[in-house]
Design an enzyme around this catalytic site. Structure first.
Site, PDB file in Angstrom:
ATOM      1  N   ARG A  24      -0.435  12.434  -0.374  1.00  0.00           N
ATOM      2  CA  ARG A  24      -1.606  13.303  -0.430  1.00  0.00           C
ATOM      3  C   ARG A  24      -1.274  14.712   0.045  1.00  0.00           C
ATOM      4  O   ARG A  24      -0.301  14.939   0.781  1.00  0.00           O
ATOM      5  CB  ARG A  24      -2.741  12.736   0.415  1.00  0.00           C
ATOM      6  CG  ARG A  24      -2.381  12.566   1.879  1.00  0.00           C
ATOM      7  CD  ARG A  24      -3.448  11.805   2.648  1.00  0.00           C
ATOM      8  NE  ARG A  24      -3.088  11.674   4.064  1.00  0.00           N
ATOM      9  CZ  ARG A  24      -2.350  10.697   4.554  1.00  0.00           C
ATOM     10  NH1 ARG A  24      -1.865   9.769   3.760  1.00  0.00           N
ATOM     11  NH2 ARG A  24      -2.065  10.661   5.837  1.00  0.00           N
TER      12      ARG A  24
ATOM     13  N   HIS B 217       0.853  -1.194   0.000  1.00  0.00           N
ATOM     14  CA  HIS B 217       0.000   0.000   0.000  1.00  0.00           C
ATOM     15  C   HIS B 217       0.882   1.235   0.000  1.00  0.00           C
ATOM     16  O   HIS B 217       1.924   1.273   0.667  1.00  0.00           O
ATOM     17  CB  HIS B 217      -0.890   0.020   1.245  1.00  0.00           C
ATOM     18  CG  HIS B 217      -1.431   1.379   1.581  1.00  0.00           C
ATOM     19  ND1 HIS B 217      -0.884   2.163   2.584  1.00  0.00           N
ATOM     20  CD2 HIS B 217      -2.436   2.102   1.044  1.00  0.00           C
ATOM     21  CE1 HIS B 217      -1.550   3.303   2.655  1.00  0.00           C
ATOM     22  NE2 HIS B 217      -2.492   3.296   1.729  1.00  0.00           N
TER      23      HIS B 217
END
Length: 304
Positions: A108, A104
């Site tokens: 952001r 993963h």
């Protein structure tokens, strides 16, 4: 000052690079793309790869959304303003091979534009991280993963890896199971400019984490993809996937943010595996590789 448009454009470029490299690594499957608009503002590019030579299901998603924060999210983020802008890339890859790990990554950026025109202090930050969830913990692979992340972090600030590794151990923890989701990695949030780092430095760090994904993951895939595995090992893979599912649905902040801000549900739940199993009261055989893996799903293991 770096604009939110520039940040979003650079993230899209990284999405393109990662998708091309994953297709080349798999050698069979290609990404399907869906462009979507968010009711309330913004949208994204969902890209999903399925049924490949090695990647059973995976997504490399980009979004850039804006609008009004729901009250629940304002409370969770401890902010007073209403308007927000958020952009980022989110990746989850589920291989079809139990000796190839789940991975993963998320990078952001978040800001509240109205804060720049009011009496409130400006609200803007970067967040992200990358973590590994092996179905079987291979210690050499775990060391390679963490050493690679440390090398990226050390290019930008001397204690990033140490701080962000502890943060990942704490964040990717399944409290109701008393075990970590995998072997961790790094996780950070609300990273802002300060006396040591400018906004440009932090943005470059964010992009460096994004671009570390391919060299790290392709190495781990290629180390293990040719190994033979048993039906028992595949059943164990499905059980470990159930733990991944539990974490994402119960604890993951990104999942909650997407749902609370009316994000696209298919993109939000892209992280879930195609097949998982919940075996009642499973007990690993003493001395087995499964027992060894469970013993290594703990906080505070030093892999470097």
């Amino acid at each position: 000052m770096i604009s939110k448009e520039q940040i979003a454009a650079d993230y899209q470029e990284i999405q393109d690079e990662i998708c091309a490299a994953l297709e080349a690594t798999d050698g069979k499957a290609v990404f399907e793309q869906e462009l979507w608009d968010r009711e309330g503002g913004g949208g994204g590019r969902t890209r999903v790869i399925q049924n490949g030579n090695i990647f059973e299901k995976g997504g490399v998603n980009f979004s850039a959304v804006h609008g009004t924060l729901p009250h629940t999210m304002k409370k969770a983020l401890n902010v007073e303003q209403d308007d927000f802008f958020a952009t980022g890339i989110s990746i989850v890859i589920h291989p079809n091979h139990p000796l190839v790990p789940i991975i993963h990554m998320n990078i952001r950026y978040f800001e509240m534009p109205s804060s720049f025109n009011t009496n409130h202090s400006p609200v803007r930050w970067f967040g992200g991280g990358i973590d590994l969830t092996p179905h079987y913990v291979v210690e050499d692979d775990a060391r390679f993963f963490h050493e690679s992340l440390k090398a990226v972090c050390d290019q930008f600030y001397h204690d990033f890896y140490h701080r962000f590794k502890i943060w990942a151990d704490d964040y990717f923890f399944i409290k109701h199971r008393d075990e970590t989701r995998g072997i961790g990695g790094i996780f950070y949030d609300r990273l802002t400019a300060n006396d040591d780092m400018s906004w440009t430095d932090i943005f470059e760090f964010s992009k460096a984490i994004g671009r570390s994904f391919i060299p790290i993951y392709t190495e781990l895939v290629n180390r293990n993809r040719g190994k033979k595995f048993t039906e028992q090992q595949q059943l164990w893979q499905y059980q470990r996937r159930s733990r991944y599912t539990e974490f994402n649905l119960v604890y993951d902040a990104g999942t909650r943010f997407g749902l609370e801000t009316n994000g696209r549900i298919e993109s939000i739940l892209m992280s879930l595996p195609p097949t998982a199993k919940w075996v009642y009261n499973y007990q690993a055989e003493p001395g087995s590789e499964e027992e060894k893996t469970l013993s290594l799903l703990k906080k505070g293991i030093n892999w470097v």
